[in-house]
Enzyme design. Structure first.
Site, PDB file in Angstrom:
ATOM      1  N   PHE A 129      50.778  35.459  32.843  1.00  0.00           N
ATOM      2  CA  PHE A 129      51.260  34.714  34.010  1.00  0.00           C
ATOM      3  C   PHE A 129      50.068  34.172  34.785  1.00  0.00           C
ATOM      4  CE2 PHE A 129      52.635  34.199  38.418  1.00  0.00           C
ATOM      5  CZ  PHE A 129      53.734  33.374  38.220  1.00  0.00           C
ATOM      6  N   ASP A 214      41.636  35.813  34.381  1.00  0.00           N
ATOM      7  CA  ASP A 214      42.492  35.657  35.555  1.00  0.00           C
ATOM      8  C   ASP A 214      42.626  37.030  36.220  1.00  0.00           C
ATOM      9  OD1 ASP A 214      44.599  35.597  37.345  1.00  0.00           O
ATOM     10  OD2 ASP A 214      45.858  34.294  36.114  1.00  0.00           O
ATOM     11  N   LYS A 243      45.245  36.654  45.630  1.00  0.00           N
ATOM     12  CA  LYS A 243      46.033  37.755  46.198  1.00  0.00           C
ATOM     13  C   LYS A 243      45.320  38.614  47.250  1.00  0.00           C
ATOM     14  CE  LYS A 243      49.659  38.335  42.728  1.00  0.00           C
ATOM     15  NZ  LYS A 243      50.808  37.973  43.557  1.00  0.00           N
TER      16      LYS A 243
HETATM   17  C1  LIG Z   1      47.652  37.052  37.162  1.00  0.00           C
HETATM   18  C2  LIG Z   1      48.193  36.046  38.115  1.00  0.00           C
HETATM   19  N1  LIG Z   1      47.687  34.801  38.099  1.00  0.00           N
HETATM   20  C3  LIG Z   1      48.124  33.851  38.948  1.00  0.00           C
HETATM   21  C4  LIG Z   1      49.129  34.118  39.866  1.00  0.00           C
HETATM   22  C5  LIG Z   1      49.601  33.050  40.795  1.00  0.00           C
HETATM   23  O1  LIG Z   1      49.148  33.276  42.080  1.00  0.00           O
HETATM   24  P1  LIG Z   1      49.781  32.508  43.326  1.00  0.00           P
HETATM   25  O2  LIG Z   1      51.188  32.979  43.467  1.00  0.00           O
HETATM   26  O3  LIG Z   1      48.901  32.890  44.480  1.00  0.00           O
HETATM   27  O4  LIG Z   1      49.711  31.048  43.022  1.00  0.00           O
HETATM   28  C6  LIG Z   1      49.676  35.409  39.919  1.00  0.00           C
HETATM   29  C7  LIG Z   1      50.740  35.725  40.864  1.00  0.00           C
HETATM   30  O5  LIG Z   1      51.484  36.660  40.725  1.00  0.00           O
HETATM   31  C8  LIG Z   1      49.196  36.388  39.037  1.00  0.00           C
HETATM   32  O6  LIG Z   1      49.680  37.641  39.029  1.00  0.00           O
END
Ligand SMILES: Cc1ncc(COP(=O)(O)O)c(C=O)c1O
Length: 381
Positions: A129, A214, A243
């Site tokens: 994700f 990520d 986050k």
């Molecule tokens: C691993 C990862 N990458 C990217 C995101 C996306 O982040 P945002 O909701 O701040 O755009 C999330 C959100 O849960 C995430 O867990």
């Protein structure tokens, strides 16, 4: 009209909300509008890293707001430069680009990888994700989120997570990068074998493609190191986070080695709010708070204890995680247990059909964790 009816009328209906109207928070406790308190084991999905209304972070935010909130990037500001310096010290990655969310941090990473390599292919993982904007969504390996928005961006492919040989097979002459979470969060806290990242690093080097990690969810002290990759002896080419970086103030960061970062030229990328002094000051204070109070060590210790206690609960099939990023797989639909916990004033989260996710503030105490797991045990009965 109740607030539930009003929300239904006025807000696009993309969220499955429970009925609480949150009024305030303190530490690991959330309060609703009627004054009921809830022990929060989810930390607003890993964003509340040093507790709600953290006095030091809030004081820094107030002080910065009184000085200046934003000036856009037409000028230099001290907090942005200082935050980049701090992240450089933590990671040894040379340069940062600041945005406002995890998805934007990944968009930046994807653009940078394509610009640097002059190639189009981005490999990511099934179940991975990376956010909801179209580039980040193209990298996301969850059909439920991607199917309604096709056609997505060209050049993305997905391989099984945790399988280094699959990466080797997928790389072509047009592959720019492999983007991966060190632990898959949204897919149910899936922890790969310890040497997965080492193998991935080796393959990326051999095949001359970039490794993008990520760490939007795994970063910021949660797994016991500031970034999860630091449990291995590797360095990514590009790193993204968001986050918990600024304890809830929106911010995203994309870090890269100099030789990669230098491929961005003036005008290649920008963000009106990205790197604003308020968010950067909040992030700096949050990082300092984590370091000063040994919260990474706490995350490791408290996480281990919590996982042990969870394993002893009835109906828990498997407990996975690292530090305070924990998933408990149960037999039934996790939403039933989430609802039961809420009735008992405990907040846990469902992240796959039958996985309960816990991402509490790193400041949570051992007693609070024990209490939360006891309540969870009652709900499971
Ligand atoms: C691993 C990862 N990458 C990217 C995101 C996306 O982040 P945002 O909701 O701040 O755009 C999330 C959100 O849960 C995430 O867990």
């Amino acid at each position: 009209m109740t607030y539930i009816e009003k929300e239904k009328k006025l807000i696009m209906q993309t969220y499955n909300r429970n009925k609480l109207l949150i009024a305030k928070g303190k530490g690991s406790i959330l309060y609703d509008n009627e004054g009921n308190s809830y022990l929060d084991l989810v930390g607003s999905i890993a964003t509340c890293s040093v507790g709600y209304a953290n006095p030091e972070v809030n004081a820094a935010i107030k002080e910065q707001a009184d000085r200046i909130i934003t000036t856009t990037n037409l000028f230099y500001t001290e907090p942005q430069i200082e935050l980049a310096e701090k992240l450089n010290q933590i990671t040894k990655l040379d340069q940062s680009f600041f945005t406002n969310s995890g998805a934007e941090a990944n968009e930046t990473a994807i653009k940078l990888a394509r610009k640097h390599t002059k190639k189009k292919g981005i490999i990511s993982t099934i179940g991975g994700f990376h956010g909801r904007t179209l580039g980040a969504l193209s990298a996301t390996g969850k059909p439920r989120y991607t199917e309604p928005f096709k056609p997505l961006i060209q050049g993305f492919s997905h391989i099984p997570f945790g399988n280094a040989d699959a990466l080797k097979r997928e790389i072509t002459n047009d592959t720019a990068a492999f983007i991966v979470e060190p632990i898959q969060g949204e897919s149910g806290i899936i922890v790969p074998e310890h040497d997965y990242l080492n193998k991935v690093r080796e393959i990326c080097d051999q095949k001359d493609i970039l490794l993008i990690l990520d760490e939007v969810q795994t970063g910021n002290g949660r797994t016991g190191k500031y970034f999860c990759y630091q449990h291995n002896k590797i360095l990514p080419d590009i790193l993204t986070t968001a986050k918990g970086l600024a304890n809830g103030i929106p911010i995203g960061a994309t870090l890269a080695k100099c030789e990669v970062a230098n491929s961005f030229e003036k005008g290649d990328h920008a963000s009106t709010f990205g790197g604003n002094p308020l968010a950067c000051q909040a992030a700096l204070t949050t990082i300092n708070y984590i370091e000063k109070n040994n919260l990474m060590e706490n995350a490791e210790k408290n996480g281990k204890n919590a996982m042990r206690l969870l394993q002893e609960l009835n109906k828990v099939q498997e407990v996975r995680g690292k530090g305070l990023m924990i998933g408990a797989q149960i037999e039934e639909d996790a939403s039933i247990i989430v609802e039961k916990c809420l009735e008992k004033k405990l907040i846990v989260n469902k992240c796959a059909d039958n996985v309960l996710r816990m991402l509490p503030a790193l400041t949570i105490t051992e007693d609070e964790l024990k209490k939360g797991i006891n309540i969870l045990g009652e709900a499971l009965k």
